[in-house]
Design an enzyme around this catalytic site. Structure first.
Site, PDB file in Angstrom:
ATOM      1  CG  ASP A   1      31.768  12.186  57.406  1.00  0.00           C
ATOM      2  OD1 ASP A   1      31.007  12.253  56.420  1.00  0.00           O
ATOM      3  OD2 ASP A   1      31.707  12.993  58.351  1.00  0.00           O
TER       4      ASP A   1
ATOM      5  CE1 TYR B   1      35.301  16.586  51.556  1.00  0.00           C
ATOM      6  CE2 TYR B   1      34.383  14.520  50.760  1.00  0.00           C
ATOM      7  CZ  TYR B   1      35.475  15.258  51.179  1.00  0.00           C
ATOM      8  OH  TYR B   1      36.710  14.689  51.216  1.00  0.00           O
ATOM      9  N   GLY B   2      29.083  19.186  51.503  1.00  0.00           N
ATOM     10  CA  GLY B   2      27.665  19.251  51.128  1.00  0.00           C
ATOM     11  C   GLY B   2      27.306  20.183  49.995  1.00  0.00           C
TER      12      GLY B   2
ATOM     13  CB  CYS C   1      30.182  10.756  53.969  1.00  0.00           C
ATOM     14  SG  CYS C   1      29.924  12.409  53.287  1.00  0.00           S
ATOM     15  CG  ASN C   2      23.762  10.206  54.106  1.00  0.00           C
ATOM     16  OD1 ASN C   2      22.898   9.394  53.790  1.00  0.00           O
ATOM     17  ND2 ASN C   2      24.198  10.294  55.349  1.00  0.00           N
ATOM     18  CB  THR C   3      27.772  14.540  50.772  1.00  0.00           C
ATOM     19  OG1 THR C   3      26.897  15.118  51.754  1.00  0.00           O
ATOM     20  CG2 THR C   3      27.961  15.504  49.638  1.00  0.00           C
TER      21      THR C   3
ATOM     22  CB  THR D   1      27.056  10.504  59.072  1.00  0.00           C
ATOM     23  OG1 THR D   1      28.030  11.289  58.362  1.00  0.00           O
ATOM     24  CG2 THR D   1      26.618   9.352  58.198  1.00  0.00           C
ATOM     25  CG  HIS D   2      28.210  16.150  60.164  1.00  0.00           C
ATOM     26  ND1 HIS D   2      28.692  15.435  59.097  1.00  0.00           N
ATOM     27  CD2 HIS D   2      29.240  16.916  60.604  1.00  0.00           C
ATOM     28  CE1 HIS D   2      29.958  15.765  58.896  1.00  0.00           C
ATOM     29  NE2 HIS D   2      30.314  16.653  59.798  1.00  0.00           N
TER      30      HIS D   2
HETATM   31  N1  DGL Z   1      28.420  13.616  57.049  1.00  0.00           N
HETATM   32  C1  DGL Z   1      28.259  14.052  55.699  1.00  0.00           C
HETATM   33  C2  DGL Z   1      26.988  13.441  55.107  1.00  0.00           C
HETATM   34  O1  DGL Z   1      26.514  12.434  55.621  1.00  0.00           O
HETATM   35  C3  DGL Z   1      28.346  15.551  55.640  1.00  0.00           C
HETATM   36  C4  DGL Z   1      28.715  16.063  54.332  1.00  0.00           C
HETATM   37  C5  DGL Z   1      29.330  17.422  54.356  1.00  0.00           C
HETATM   38  O2  DGL Z   1      30.533  17.507  54.574  1.00  0.00           O
HETATM   39  O3  DGL Z   1      28.620  18.395  54.074  1.00  0.00           O
HETATM   40  O4  DGL Z   1      26.471  13.903  54.117  1.00  0.00           O
END
Ligand code: DGL
Length: 277
Positions: free
Chosen positions: A14, A46-47, A77-79, A197-198
């Site tokens: 992540d 990363y968003g 991590c979804n992003t 996931t946050h």
């Molecule tokens: N946990 C990441 C997700 O599921 C966060 C991405 C980020 O760093 O903005 O997208």
């Protein structure tokens, strides 16, 4: 942490701490395996980053986990799943090592939707990267074209969690603003995907600003069940995974800071190591 006879741990990646909400469910559901968790905290979030950057950072992390012996890496991590997974699977894996696998969190989440909504009105909250990629829209319209889908991006939520502010009063302003904005898109929504996931760390606050009839969909148990199912269907991969029930924690930021924040996510003490990607 290379296991016996060339076997290795499951890599879990992540941008920061969020993937720990997925790792925790892996450890509960599949406790015998070894895991390596890697959080790129030095470059999180990363968003709001571009496709190219998220892809490049994610590929670096995957290569690091491969170099540490992981036959299988989960992008928790979804992003990263939205912006990097497909390119890594299609363009990079064939030349790096076609026998290894990289899996994401979006497909299993979408596959779990039937039974979670009563009226077929589903919402998504996620990072600007995940929402802007339209990955959820595309998967849902392929698998369940009858679902009415709305989404809303929450640029401040990951920074709140990464900075340990998730349960502080200041977080309420942003949680309320984004939650109410999503419900204005479609007030019939009865299930909301926490598509980052946050976000489970903000769950109690999110709950406060929604009607009690709206279900919140957390990804941890869904992705863990999907991994268990994947390993049942892929015994050749299962055989390559080492089983010492150990987890190694790696971060690109300060190890002590990671260890204390991660202990909040996992409800227990862990010790991390700092690495450079
Ligand atoms: N946990 C990441 C997700 O599921 C966060 C991405 C980020 O760093 O903005 O997208």
């Amino acid at each position: 942490m290379q296991g016996q006879s060339g076997s290795g741990p499951i890599g879990v990646f992540d941008s920061g701490y969020g993937g720990l909400t997925i790792l925790k469910e892996f450890q509960n559901r599949l406790p015998d395996y070894d895991y390596i968790y890697l959080g790129d905290n030095a470059r999180a979030p990363y968003g709001s980053r571009s496709f190219d950057i998220v892809y490049r950072f994610t590929l670096e992390a995957v290569n690091e986990l491969f170099a540490r012996g992981c036959p299988l890496v989960i992008l928790a991590c979804n992003t990263a799943s939205a912006k990097a997974l497909r390119t890594i699977q299609q363009n990079d894996l064939p030349s790096i090592d076609p026998s290894r696998r990289v899996l994401g969190v979006i497909r299993p989440t979408v596959e779990s939707l039937p039974g979670r909504t009563r009226n077929g009105h589903v919402g998504l909250v996620g990072t600007p990267g995940t929402v802007g990629s339209r990955s959820y829209d595309i998967e849902i319209s392929k698998l369940y074209p009858d679902i009415k889908f709305s989404s809303h991006s929450c640029p401040m939520w990951v920074p709140l969690v990464e900075n340990g502010e998730a349960d502080k009063p200041g977080a309420d302003y942003f949680v309320r603003q984004e939650t109410e904005a999503l419900m204005r898109e479609d007030d019939a929504i009865d299930a909301i995907i926490l598509g980052c996931t946050h976000y489970p760390l903000l769950m109690n606050k999110i709950r406060q600003y929604l009607p009690p009839s709206v279900a919140l969909i957390k990804q941890g148990d869904i992705v863990a069940e999907s991994l268990a199912d994947y390993l049942r269907r892929h015994p050749e991969m299962k055989r390559r995974l080492s089983c010492g029930a150990a987890t190694e924690y790696l971060t690109t930021e300060d190890a002590d800071k990671f260890s204390s924040m991660a202990s909040i996510f996992l409800n227990r003490q862990i010790k991390a190591e700092q690495i450079t990607l």
